[in-house]
Design a protein around this motif. Structure first.
Motif, PDB file in Angstrom:
ATOM      1  N   TRP A  46      19.840  49.448 -18.792  1.00 48.12           N
ATOM      2  CA  TRP A  46      19.054  48.211 -19.792  1.00 48.12           C
ATOM      3  C   TRP A  46      19.529  49.069 -21.442  1.00 48.12           C
ATOM      4  O   TRP A  46      19.049  47.951 -22.046  1.00 48.12           O
ATOM      5  CB  TRP A  46      18.331  49.393 -19.678  1.00 48.12           C
ATOM      6  CG  TRP A  46      16.909  48.888 -20.322  1.00 48.12           C
ATOM      7  CD1 TRP A  46      15.741  48.726 -20.271  1.00 48.12           C
ATOM      8  CD2 TRP A  46      15.954  49.692 -21.241  1.00 48.12           C
ATOM      9  NE1 TRP A  46      14.277  48.702 -21.307  1.00 48.12           N
ATOM     10  CE2 TRP A  46      14.591  49.637 -21.866  1.00 48.12           C
ATOM     11  CE3 TRP A  46      16.607  50.681 -22.079  1.00 48.12           C
ATOM     12  CZ2 TRP A  46      14.412  50.068 -23.009  1.00 48.12           C
ATOM     13  CZ3 TRP A  46      15.752  51.507 -23.206  1.00 48.12           C
ATOM     14  CH2 TRP A  46      14.634  51.109 -23.529  1.00 48.12           C
ATOM     15  N   GLU A  47      19.960  49.619 -21.638  1.00 49.92           N
ATOM     16  CA  GLU A  47      20.631  49.383 -23.314  1.00 49.92           C
ATOM     17  C   GLU A  47      21.851  49.406 -23.433  1.00 49.92           C
ATOM     18  O   GLU A  47      21.746  48.913 -25.086  1.00 49.92           O
ATOM     19  CB  GLU A  47      21.295  51.045 -23.477  1.00 49.92           C
ATOM     20  CG  GLU A  47      19.997  53.482 -22.391  1.00 49.92           C
ATOM     21  CD  GLU A  47      20.569  53.861 -22.756  1.00 49.92           C
ATOM     22  OE1 GLU A  47      22.333  53.701 -22.989  1.00 49.92           O
ATOM     23  OE2 GLU A  47      20.254  55.371 -22.845  1.00 49.92           O
ATOM     24  N   PHE A  88      14.216  54.617 -13.331  1.00 50.15           N
ATOM     25  CA  PHE A  88      16.196  54.076 -13.633  1.00 50.15           C
ATOM     26  C   PHE A  88      16.608  54.885 -13.232  1.00 50.15           C
ATOM     27  O   PHE A  88      16.459  56.534 -13.337  1.00 50.15           O
ATOM     28  CB  PHE A  88      15.913  53.446 -15.235  1.00 50.15           C
ATOM     29  CG  PHE A  88      15.031  52.367 -15.436  1.00 50.15           C
ATOM     30  CD1 PHE A  88      14.058  51.491 -14.190  1.00 50.15           C
ATOM     31  CD2 PHE A  88      15.268  51.641 -16.703  1.00 50.15           C
ATOM     32  CE1 PHE A  88      13.356  50.533 -14.673  1.00 50.15           C
ATOM     33  CE2 PHE A  88      14.738  50.452 -17.181  1.00 50.15           C
ATOM     34  CZ  PHE A  88      13.742  50.035 -15.804  1.00 50.15           C
ATOM     35  N   SER A  89      17.557  54.363 -12.267  1.00 45.96           N
ATOM     36  CA  SER A  89      18.867  55.056 -12.248  1.00 45.96           C
ATOM     37  C   SER A  89      20.134  55.171 -13.481  1.00 45.96           C
ATOM     38  O   SER A  89      19.707  54.880 -14.354  1.00 45.96           O
ATOM     39  CB  SER A  89      19.478  54.305 -10.878  1.00 45.96           C
ATOM     40  OG  SER A  89      19.955  52.981 -11.176  1.00 45.96           O
ATOM     41  N   GLU A  90      20.999  55.594 -13.257  1.00 49.71           N
ATOM     42  CA  GLU A  90      21.789  56.290 -14.048  1.00 49.71           C
ATOM     43  C   GLU A  90      22.551  54.794 -15.065  1.00 49.71           C
ATOM     44  O   GLU A  90      22.559  54.014 -15.733  1.00 49.71           O
ATOM     45  CB  GLU A  90      23.093  56.649 -13.915  1.00 49.71           C
ATOM     46  CG  GLU A  90      22.559  59.006 -14.361  1.00 49.71           C
ATOM     47  CD  GLU A  90      21.482  58.776 -15.211  1.00 49.71           C
ATOM     48  OE1 GLU A  90      22.153  57.877 -16.460  1.00 49.71           O
ATOM     49  OE2 GLU A  90      21.292  59.617 -15.218  1.00 49.71           O
ATOM     50  N   GLU A  91      23.039  53.778 -13.576  1.00 41.46           N
ATOM     51  CA  GLU A  91      23.204  52.606 -14.266  1.00 41.46           C
ATOM     52  C   GLU A  91      22.183  51.509 -14.611  1.00 41.46           C
ATOM     53  O   GLU A  91      22.616  50.793 -15.716  1.00 41.46           O
ATOM     54  CB  GLU A  91      24.201  51.324 -12.765  1.00 41.46           C
ATOM     55  CG  GLU A  91      24.964  52.750 -11.613  1.00 41.46           C
ATOM     56  CD  GLU A  91      25.606  52.065 -10.767  1.00 41.46           C
ATOM     57  OE1 GLU A  91      24.845  51.224  -9.737  1.00 41.46           O
ATOM     58  OE2 GLU A  91      26.218  52.840  -9.782  1.00 41.46           O
ATOM     59  N   GLU A  92      20.912  51.289 -14.277  1.00 42.22           N
ATOM     60  CA  GLU A  92      20.508  50.919 -14.507  1.00 42.22           C
ATOM     61  C   GLU A  92      20.172  51.230 -16.244  1.00 42.22           C
ATOM     62  O   GLU A  92      19.450  50.462 -16.481  1.00 42.22           O
ATOM     63  CB  GLU A  92      18.718  50.704 -13.563  1.00 42.22           C
ATOM     64  CG  GLU A  92      18.527  50.311 -11.793  1.00 42.22           C
ATOM     65  CD  GLU A  92      17.324  50.227 -11.060  1.00 42.22           C
ATOM     66  OE1 GLU A  92      17.666  49.740 -10.298  1.00 42.22           O
ATOM     67  OE2 GLU A  92      16.911  51.172 -12.106  1.00 42.22           O
ATOM     68  N   ARG A  93      19.702  52.561 -16.232  1.00 42.83           N
ATOM     69  CA  ARG A  93      19.645  53.377 -18.073  1.00 42.83           C
ATOM     70  C   ARG A  93      20.293  52.844 -18.459  1.00 42.83           C
ATOM     71  O   ARG A  93      20.296  51.600 -20.000  1.00 42.83           O
ATOM     72  CB  ARG A  93      19.559  54.538 -17.858  1.00 42.83           C
ATOM     73  CG  ARG A  93      19.085  55.678 -19.169  1.00 42.83           C
ATOM     74  CD  ARG A  93      18.932  57.075 -19.055  1.00 42.83           C
ATOM     75  NE  ARG A  93      18.290  56.504 -17.899  1.00 42.83           N
ATOM     76  CZ  ARG A  93      16.736  57.299 -18.590  1.00 42.83           C
ATOM     77  NH1 ARG A  93      16.555  56.938 -19.634  1.00 42.83           N
ATOM     78  NH2 ARG A  93      16.033  58.511 -17.616  1.00 42.83           N
ATOM     79  N   ALA A  94      22.131  52.789 -19.073  1.00 41.60           N
ATOM     80  CA  ALA A  94      23.113  52.171 -18.472  1.00 41.60           C
ATOM     81  C   ALA A  94      22.741  50.786 -19.322  1.00 41.60           C
ATOM     82  O   ALA A  94      22.891  50.209 -20.326  1.00 41.60           O
ATOM     83  CB  ALA A  94      23.977  52.684 -18.148  1.00 41.60           C
ATOM     84  N   LEU A 129      10.952  52.752 -20.956  1.00 41.77           N
ATOM     85  CA  LEU A 129      11.878  52.927 -20.319  1.00 41.77           C
ATOM     86  C   LEU A 129      11.069  54.316 -19.425  1.00 41.77           C
ATOM     87  O   LEU A 129      10.415  54.973 -19.739  1.00 41.77           O
ATOM     88  CB  LEU A 129      13.673  54.698 -20.234  1.00 41.77           C
ATOM     89  CG  LEU A 129      14.686  53.087 -20.592  1.00 41.77           C
ATOM     90  CD1 LEU A 129      15.317  54.606 -21.239  1.00 41.77           C
ATOM     91  CD2 LEU A 129      15.231  53.044 -19.819  1.00 41.77           C
TER      92      LEU A 129
END
Length: 728
Positions: A310-311, A302-308, A323
């Protein structure tokens, strides 16, 4: 001499060279030589050829004139002088290289100006010409080809550029005609090339679903159908011989040397659980993918945008419950923190998820289809449009036929009531009433001749004088009865008056004035009572009953439950059927109480009719449905028919035949066969038999009214196209 002529060159033309004895020459040169062999003549710079060269080409090609003269033939039929090319062809044939005579033949050439045949035109890209015409002359290419700038200017200025195509075979631009452009468009849309071809033409179904007693064809069976095949016998004998010799092993022994493999996850199917027939094993968990690896590929991280994102999602909406994380080695992977929660959720899924095995029932699909009789066994019913009654200039909202079946009355928005002779479609009389006619109804009593017309807030009683003297005298006696002194309920809002002067000359006899606009009038079976409907939410006088002999009116209801759409008198019993938007109420006029309420399961009822037997009712609605009620069976519809695509405007029963019809805004009238049996245990037989079309849909309004002939299996329909049509 022939060899000398064939060896002459044609200015760099590849097709004019002498064929070599080497059979492995290039394919391109060979095919060009075969196509252009007849045109191997010498052409100078001024395009002039000698007489000898011209005739030499014809001699080598073997023209028809030589065959006719017979001078070239020997007694045994062989040619005396054979050129080198023919000798080489014979040598190739003897060597086993057989050439197809019509391999390069093309019978469907698009343009016969170029005679090179069906060959790739790229072979001529290095030559100044592209082929030969019918006279053997070269067809030269255009001197100057267009560059991109010329093509752009031509595209901007030439109006026929979009329909111009380049012909590679003649090196010319061809402008397509309108017929050719239309043909290309039809082919691009996937249509047929012929515009006059009807792909939906009616087809004759020679074979039907009915099993016939006799065969379709009396042709005798083939001999191969009852005689064993010799070819198959030979194949079987070869297989049997191979099995006996051991070449073919039909049952190969299983080799256990490699070891047997078993399902690691199939232990839960034990012998005890296998005894239960309805046992279902638990569903397997999906196998892990690349995203669950300790070292997944970069595209699964995951990239930073996808991680944010997802959260921020809820746990139920996440595609992955974790993750993906990348580790350099397996020793660095920590313990899974949600291991116990995941195992617990898995146990809950196995425990709470219901699993049931449904046994499939083997049912013949033909048994599920109801056994309906054929339409030809249910005749007679109307099938063909016979007459069209033209004369109105507005919507024909209502029609009614006399009890004798000789006269037809129609009311239109043009403010007129027309009386027609049924058999000849001749308009006998025209009654001008001064307003849009909402409803007309002929008195069902054959001993009187009266017509009720509803226009605005008036109900007019007309005597058209279309009967014999005895009927006219009884009609005059009914109309000349003195009015009663006392008045019934509702007399304060309804006034009776006789027509005088000019109105009496137009056959109008009585006028009944109502407080609101009247939408429908209907007669009692005996012809003395008349009911009128005035739909109004705020009024309690929506239904009024008038008695013609006493000239009195009464309001049978103190208050109406809902918006009344139409009313009907029961043909045999003293009942009044009142249809509102959602239901039909049946009132007993003697006991003055409601006896039954029918639920139509429709949003808005439009029309209603009662069966002559009195035990069945049909209702049409604006939501394209027709409901059949069995009064002895239930308050809910016995049958719901959804055959129309638009709103149902009118329904009608036939008085003597087992027929009923429905008219809709889709411009069609559907005739159905409805047999009512005397046995109460047997359900009515309802079969749609015919769809009648003839009316034009005008402003999304189709057929407005429908009625049957009293004695014949004929049906009349009136529509928004200002016509009345008779189907017989």
């Amino acid at each position: 001499m022939a060899d000398t002529r064939m060896s002459e060159k044609v200015d760099g033309d590849p097709v004019g060279k002498v064929p070599q004895k080497n059979p492995k020459k290039k394919e391109k040169t060979k095919r060009a030589a075969e196509d252009d062999e007849i045109f191997s003549i010498k052409v100078d710079d001024d395009e002039s050829a000698s007489e000898e060269s011209v005739f030499s080409g014809l001699e080598d090609s073997g023209s028809d004139s030589e065959d006719e003269d017979g001078s070239c033939k020997d007694e045994d039929g062989s040619c005396k002088d054979e050129d080198e090319d023919e000798v080489l062809q014979k040598d190739d044939a003897l060597n086993g290289e057989q050439t197809e005579e019509y391999e390069q033949d093309s019978s469907d050439e698009e343009d016969i100006r170029n005679t090179v045949g069906n060959i790739p035109m790229e072979w001529y890209k290095d030559f100044p010409h592209i082929g030969y015409n019918l006279d053997g002359k070269k067809i030269f290419k255009p001197i100057r080809s267009k560059d991109e700038l010329d093509q752009f200017l031509d595209k901007m200025e030439n109006p026929d550029y979009w329909r111009t195509v380049h012909d590679k075979q003649t090196a010319s631009d061809v402008v397509l005609s309108d017929e050719q452009v239309a043909l290309v468009k039809r082919l691009q849309r996937g249509q047929f090339g012929d515009a006059n071809f009807d792909e939906f033409q009616p087809s004759l179904d020679f074979f039907s679903q009915d099993v016939m007693l006799h065969p379709v064809s009396n042709r005798p069976a083939h001999k191969r159908s009852f005689i064993p095949s010799l070819v198959e016998k030979e194949k079987v004998s070869k297989l049997v011989h191979a099995i006996k010799m051991g070449w073919i092993k039909p049952r190969r022994a299983r080799d256990d040397s490699r070891g047997r493999y078993y399902d690691l996850w199939g232990k839960e199917d034990s012998s005890v659980l296998a005894q239960h027939r309805m046992h279902l094993p638990a569903p397997k968990t999906p196998l892990p993918g690349h995203h669950e690896s300790y070292n997944p590929p970069p595209e699964y991280l995951f990239s930073e945008e996808e991680r944010a994102a997802w959260e921020q999602q809820d746990p139920e909406e996440r595609k992955l419950p974790f993750l993906p994380v990348q580790f350099s080695s397996l020793r660095q992977v920590p313990a899974f923190p949600r291991f116990i929660h995941e195992r617990f959720e898995r146990c809950l899924d196995l425990y709470l998820c219901p699993r049931q095995r449904k046994m499939r029932v083997n049912v013949d699909p033909d048994d599920l289809i109801p056994k309906l009789p054929k339409p030809k066994d249910l005749q007679p019913f109307p099938t063909t449009q016979s007459l069209v009654y033209r004369g109105h200039s507005g919507l024909v909202r209502s029609i009614s036929i006399s009890p004798s079946g000789q006269w037809l009355a129609s009311g239109s928005d043009d403010g007129s009531v027309r009386l027609w002779e049924v058999c000849s479609s001749r308009c006998v009389k025209v009654l001008q009433v001064g307003g849009a006619v909402k409803s007309v109804s002929w008195n069902p009593n054959p001993s009187v001749c009266l017509l009720a017309v509803a226009t605005d807030s008036l109900v007019l009683i007309a005597s058209p004088a279309l009967a014999d003297r005895q009927v006219l005298s009884s009609t005059e006696g009914l109309l000349a009865a003195p009015p009663e002194a006392e008045a019934g309920d509702g007399a304060g809002s309804v006034s009776w008056s006789e027509a005088e002067g000019e109105e009496r000359g137009r056959d109008l006899r009585l006028k009944i004035r109502h407080p609101k606009a009247v939408q429908q009038v209907t007669w009692h079976a005996k012809g003395d009572y008349l009911a009128s409907v005035m739909p109004e939410h705020s009024s309690h006088q929506q239904v009024l009953i008038h008695q013609l002999s006493r000239r009195r009116s009464q309001n049978p209801f103190r208050r109406n439950k809902g918006l009344v759409q139409c009313v009907r008198f029961h043909p045999l019993r003293p009942y009044l059927l009142v249809a509102t938007q959602r239901s039909v109420r049946i009132y007993n006029l003697l006991k003055q109480e409601m006896s039954k309420k029918l639920h139509a399961n429709s949003k808005w009822i439009s029309s209603m009719d009662v069966h002559p037997g009195g035990d069945h009712v049909i209702c049409g609605s604006y939501d394209c449905r027709l409901a059949w009620f069995d009064l002895d069976l239930s308050a809910k519809p016995y049958k719901m028919l959804r055959q129309h695509k638009k709103a149902v405007r009118a329904v009608a029963y036939h008085r003597s035949y087992p027929l009923f019809a429905s008219a809709s805004d889709d411009g069609s009238v559907i005739v159905c066969h409805g047999t009512v049996y005397n046995d109460l245990l047997q359900n009515p037989l309802i079969v749609p038999v015919k769809v009648l079309k003839g009316h034009m849909v005008t402003h999304e309004v189709g057929v407005l009214d429908v009625t049957f002939h009293p004695s014949q299996p004929w049906v009349f329909s009136s529509g928004a196209d200002a016509t009345i049509r008779l189907f017989t």
